[in-house]
Design an enzyme around this catalytic site. Structure first.
Site, PDB file in Angstrom:
ATOM      1  N   LYS A 149       0.606  -1.554  -0.050  1.00 54.99           N
ATOM      2  CA  LYS A 149       0.073  -0.484  -0.050  1.00 54.99           C
ATOM      3  C   LYS A 149       1.008   1.842  -0.008  1.00 54.99           C
ATOM      4  O   LYS A 149       0.613   2.189  -0.976  1.00 54.99           O
ATOM      5  CB  LYS A 149      -0.899   0.285   1.299  1.00 54.99           C
ATOM      6  CG  LYS A 149      -1.732  -0.939   1.221  1.00 54.99           C
ATOM      7  CD  LYS A 149      -3.015  -1.145   2.187  1.00 54.99           C
ATOM      8  CE  LYS A 149      -1.999  -1.510   3.727  1.00 54.99           C
ATOM      9  NZ  LYS A 149      -1.832  -3.163   3.832  1.00 54.99           N
ATOM     10  N   ILE A 150       1.964   1.346   1.331  1.00 56.63           N
ATOM     11  CA  ILE A 150       2.893   2.890   1.221  1.00 56.63           C
ATOM     12  C   ILE A 150       4.187   2.707  -0.244  1.00 56.63           C
ATOM     13  O   ILE A 150       3.636   3.442  -0.690  1.00 56.63           O
ATOM     14  CB  ILE A 150       3.092   2.600   2.477  1.00 56.63           C
ATOM     15  CG1 ILE A 150       2.565   2.664   3.874  1.00 56.63           C
ATOM     16  CG2 ILE A 150       4.417   3.836   2.223  1.00 56.63           C
ATOM     17  CD1 ILE A 150       3.324   2.308   4.133  1.00 56.63           C
ATOM     18  N   ASP A 169       9.319  -6.933  -4.962  1.00 61.23           N
ATOM     19  CA  ASP A 169       8.464  -7.437  -4.063  1.00 61.23           C
ATOM     20  C   ASP A 169       8.117  -9.064  -3.992  1.00 61.23           C
ATOM     21  O   ASP A 169       7.432  -9.010  -5.341  1.00 61.23           O
ATOM     22  CB  ASP A 169       7.730  -6.616  -4.016  1.00 61.23           C
ATOM     23  CG  ASP A 169       6.489  -6.929  -3.196  1.00 61.23           C
ATOM     24  OD1 ASP A 169       6.060  -7.918  -2.506  1.00 61.23           O
ATOM     25  OD2 ASP A 169       5.795  -6.242  -2.345  1.00 61.23           O
ATOM     26  N   ARG A 230      10.217  -0.271   9.281  1.00 62.33           N
ATOM     27  CA  ARG A 230      10.619  -0.316  10.523  1.00 62.33           C
ATOM     28  C   ARG A 230      11.754  -0.517  11.002  1.00 62.33           C
ATOM     29  O   ARG A 230      12.680  -0.790   9.879  1.00 62.33           O
ATOM     30  CB  ARG A 230       9.590  -2.131  10.648  1.00 62.33           C
ATOM     31  CG  ARG A 230       8.563  -1.935  11.494  1.00 62.33           C
ATOM     32  CD  ARG A 230       8.374  -2.192  12.225  1.00 62.33           C
ATOM     33  NE  ARG A 230       6.833  -1.466  12.925  1.00 62.33           N
ATOM     34  CZ  ARG A 230       5.756  -1.096  12.234  1.00 62.33           C
ATOM     35  NH1 ARG A 230       6.963   0.786  11.741  1.00 62.33           N
ATOM     36  NH2 ARG A 230       5.369  -0.667  12.920  1.00 62.33           N
ATOM     37  N   ASP A 254      13.168   7.184  10.205  1.00 59.23           N
ATOM     38  CA  ASP A 254      11.855   6.896  10.780  1.00 59.23           C
ATOM     39  C   ASP A 254      11.875   6.126  12.042  1.00 59.23           C
ATOM     40  O   ASP A 254      11.328   6.057  13.308  1.00 59.23           O
ATOM     41  CB  ASP A 254      10.464   7.511   9.829  1.00 59.23           C
ATOM     42  CG  ASP A 254       9.705   7.945  10.698  1.00 59.23           C
ATOM     43  OD1 ASP A 254       9.493   8.651  11.832  1.00 59.23           O
ATOM     44  OD2 ASP A 254       8.143   7.650  10.556  1.00 59.23           O
ATOM     45  N   GLU A 259      13.631   1.482  20.284  1.00 56.52           N
ATOM     46  CA  GLU A 259      12.383   3.188  20.055  1.00 56.52           C
ATOM     47  C   GLU A 259      11.663   2.750  21.575  1.00 56.52           C
ATOM     48  O   GLU A 259      11.639   2.252  22.032  1.00 56.52           O
ATOM     49  CB  GLU A 259      11.890   3.071  19.049  1.00 56.52           C
ATOM     50  CG  GLU A 259      12.016   3.090  17.780  1.00 56.52           C
ATOM     51  CD  GLU A 259      11.015   2.816  17.107  1.00 56.52           C
ATOM     52  OE1 GLU A 259       9.616   3.761  17.325  1.00 56.52           O
ATOM     53  OE2 GLU A 259      10.994   3.243  14.884  1.00 56.52           O
ATOM     54  N   HIS A 278       9.859   8.500  14.006  1.00 59.87           N
ATOM     55  CA  HIS A 278       8.570   7.412  14.025  1.00 59.87           C
ATOM     56  C   HIS A 278       7.397   8.716  13.910  1.00 59.87           C
ATOM     57  O   HIS A 278       5.969   7.889  14.923  1.00 59.87           O
ATOM     58  CB  HIS A 278       8.752   6.771  15.264  1.00 59.87           C
ATOM     59  CG  HIS A 278       7.657   5.272  14.189  1.00 59.87           C
ATOM     60  ND1 HIS A 278       8.255   4.660  15.115  1.00 59.87           N
ATOM     61  CD2 HIS A 278       6.441   5.228  13.769  1.00 59.87           C
ATOM     62  CE1 HIS A 278       7.205   2.869  13.901  1.00 59.87           C
ATOM     63  NE2 HIS A 278       6.372   3.743  13.438  1.00 59.87           N
ATOM     64  N   LEU A 279       7.360   9.578  13.356  1.00 65.19           N
ATOM     65  CA  LEU A 279       6.578  10.328  12.375  1.00 65.19           C
ATOM     66  C   LEU A 279       5.559   9.482  11.258  1.00 65.19           C
ATOM     67  O   LEU A 279       4.932  10.521  11.251  1.00 65.19           O
ATOM     68  CB  LEU A 279       6.971  12.000  12.309  1.00 65.19           C
ATOM     69  CG  LEU A 279       7.887  12.586  13.910  1.00 65.19           C
ATOM     70  CD1 LEU A 279       8.638  13.578  12.850  1.00 65.19           C
ATOM     71  CD2 LEU A 279       7.043  12.431  14.560  1.00 65.19           C
ATOM     72  N   GLY A 280       6.366   8.629  11.067  1.00 68.14           N
ATOM     73  CA  GLY A 280       5.438   7.963   9.281  1.00 68.14           C
ATOM     74  C   GLY A 280       4.270   9.106  10.120  1.00 68.14           C
ATOM     75  O   GLY A 280       3.287   8.795   8.670  1.00 68.14           O
ATOM     76  N   ALA A 281       3.509   8.236  10.665  1.00 71.26           N
ATOM     77  CA  ALA A 281       1.787   7.868  10.501  1.00 71.26           C
ATOM     78  C   ALA A 281       1.295   9.057  11.254  1.00 71.26           C
ATOM     79  O   ALA A 281       0.022   9.344  11.465  1.00 71.26           O
ATOM     80  CB  ALA A 281       1.483   6.663  11.582  1.00 71.26           C
TER      81      ALA A 281
END
Ligand SMILES: NC(=O)c1ccc[n+]([C@@H]2O[C@H](COP(=O)([O-])OP(=O)(O)OC[C@H]3O[C@@H](n4cnc5c(N)ncnc54)[C@H](O)[C@@H]3O)[C@@H](O)[C@H]2O)c1
Ligand SMILES: O=C(O)[C@H](O)COP(=O)(O)O
Length: 526
Positions: A149-150, A169, A230, A254, A259, A278-281
């Site tokens: 998806k991303i 992939d 990740r 990120d 963490e 870890h700001l992706g979302a």
């Protein structure tokens, strides 16, 4: 009222939904020991990536029915431990896709134009235009690792910026990659040719340290790597060394092996390494999306409804689950019945899905049959989440057969269980799409709706048996609600199915098998 613990910051929109059906406690920043101490009070736990839900926490969560991850990655949840305890784990697979993809793109452009360091320099009062000469992404090659998806959204935007796209992939078709303007290549070629490499894969044993000293050595000395997927996919020590030694052009991270990022060499590297926490979302839109998505699922599960994005039960749309509901009940009842007929330890369960049930979407019926089969052994501890795993752990071999031919009913289900004490089979179907009917027991045709207390006999079809059995039950004050005999030939073997109003008193089964002509008798409670 149910109780939900929210242990990471979640958008208020999610809390509002949970509050419709539960008491909600928001307690963020709990230490593992504090969480273990209180989790036993809660029916549901809602988290983001900040809470590690370990086996210990799951064991302590004696009331837990559901763990909701307001985001994609469930690698901070011990999903197998939750599954074993029958706890549903749900996530929000799409709620933050755009946010994470845009963060990866922002990282790529920031790295190319040194935006974080240039900004810091101006704010320090400098005017340095030489140090921050950048590179264009136009006509450069972007290697997308993971075209889900991303990765797909990143590819589409990068294509619009004039980049050439390579992708790796192993689970994506060439056609899908081509639709996105990507050339599917092997990983080595991607590493060798890409100017930018962006990672959009889950962390698995195969992807852990996918980027290491050996793979970094294959890259162009100008290559820039972006990891918004990740931590742990990149070997951080090897990356730091490669940047310092000029073996690659730079990186933007990120996510981290551990963490929050603690003491790390990464913090000391200059403008060729960009770090975000870890700001992706972390966009307001994504946080509303994931909070609503997951809170709705927690609400539904607490109300006894299915979850739409459970990661540990067969993923099915609510429409299909709704359609299958009466058949799930049929499968569970038949599983429970055959489990009691066969008694003892079950070794093999043959499941035959007949007629309209012979489609792939009927997979949950097998799980429902196992749930019924294991009910006598596990009672409330078995559910749709853990039935397959419990069956596997007990060494029950499940054989599925699909037969699309239509017989007397549009769809029917046949279960044959073999155990240490013998083999028994039952078949059932739905009448008028809703009412469960037993249509066969041990190969003898009958047509009875199952009831709470039942008695089955295998006997010789001869005069007087029914009367004798009736008198015997009467002498024990057992009231017969209905009775039916199924036979294949006159005066051959036959099966009798009786619905009785109360459970059979102890010892009566032995008396029943002493009646001349009755070979076996089984009592079941459904
Ligand atoms: N930084 C953040 O805040 C943030 C936000 C959302 C998601 N994520 C992470 O981003 C990653 C991608 O998420 P998604 O929603 O696109 O997932 P997705 O499941 O849609 O896509 C993952 C893709 O990776 C592919 N894949 C699996 N193993 C692979 C391997 N060994 N090699 C190459 N490809 C492989 C799969 O085929 C799939 O197409 C996940 O790790 C997710 O946890 C991070
Ligand atoms: O897997 C995810 O959804 C992301 O890593 C986001 O994590 P977060 O919810 O802690 O921001």
């Amino acid at each position: 009222m149910s109780k939900v613990l929210v242990s990471d910051p979640i958008d208020q929109a999610g809390i509002d939904i949970l509050s419709q059906v539960a008491t909600v406690d928001v307690k963020t920043g709990l230490k593992p020991a504090e969480l273990i101490e209180i989790i036993g009070e809660y029916d549901a736990l809602m988290i983001r990536s900040g809470t590690r839900v370990t086996q210990e926490i799951i064991e302590a969560g004696t009331q837990l029915k559901i763990i909701g991850r307001a985001g994609v990655g469930v690698d901070n949840v011990d999903v197998p431990a939750a599954t074993r305890k029958g706890i549903v784990v749900v996530n929000s697979p799409e709620g933050n896709t755009i946010a994470a993809a845009e963060h990866a793109l922002a990282m790529m452009l920031s790295l190319s134009r040194h935006i974080p360091d240039a900004n810091a320099s101006v704010k320090r009062g400098e005017w340095d235009r030489k140090t921050f000469v950048g590179a264009e992404v136009y006509k450069k090659t972007l290697g997308v690792v993971g075209l889900g998806k991303i990765g797909s959204h990143v590819a589409s935007v990068a294509r619009a910026m004039g980049m050439k796209l390579l992708a790796y992939d192993p689970f994506i078709s060439t056609e899908r990659a081509e639709q996105l303007g990507c050339q599917l290549v092997d990983l080595d070629l991607l590493f060798q040719q890409a100017d930018y490499i962006t990672l959009h894969i889950p962390k698995t044993p195969e992807t852990t340290h996918l980027i290491n000293a050996a793979t970094l050595a294959k890259m162009k000395p100008t290559a820039r790597i972006i990891n918004c997927a990740r931590g742990g996919i990149i070997d951080e020590a090897a990356l730091a060394a490669a940047i310092k030694e000029g073996k690659i052009g730079g990186a933007a991270l990120d996510v981290y092996e551990s963490e929050p990022l603690g003491e790390s060499e990464l913090r000391s590297l200059g403008k060729d390494l960009i770090l975000t926490p870890h700001l992706g979302a972390s966009t307001s839109e994504a946080q509303v999306n994931v909070a609503i998505d997951v809170a709705e699922q927690i609400r539904d599960v607490l109300l006894g409804l299915p979850a739409r994005s459970a990661v540990n039960i067969p993923g099915l749309s609510p429409d299909i689950l709704e359609e299958l509901k009466p058949y799930m009940q049929l499968a569970e009842t038949l599983g429970n019945l055959v489990g009691q007929l066969v008694g003892g330890r079950v070794e093999t369960l043959n499941v035959t899905l007949q007629g309209e049930l012979a489609t792939n979407k009927s997979q949950p019926l097998v799980v429902a049959a196992l749930k019924g089969l294991l009910y006598q052994a596990l009672r409330e501890r078995v559910n749709y989440v853990n039935a397959s795993i419990e069956a596997k752990e007990r060494g029950i071999r499940v054989i599925e057969t699909r037969d699309a031919s239509v017989r007397d009913y549009a769809g029917s289900l046949h279960l044959e269980a073999t155990g240490t004490l013998g083999t028994h089979s039952v078949t059932g179907a739905l009448l008028g799409d809703k009412e469960i009917h037993l249509t066969d027991v041990d190969g003898f045709p009958i047509n009875v709706p199952p009831t709470k207390y039942m008695l089955f006999t295998l006997h010789r079809d001869m005069p007087g048996i029914i009367g004798k059995l009736g008198s015997l039950l009467g002498s024990f004050n057992v009231n017969i609600a209905s009775m039916q005999v199924g036979r294949k030939i006159v005066r051959g073997d036959a099966v009798m199915a009786l619905s009785i109003d109360d459970p059979l008193p102890d010892g009566i089964l032995d008396e029943i098998t002493k009646v001349p002509g009755i070979r076996d008798a089984y009592t079941v409670t459904l």
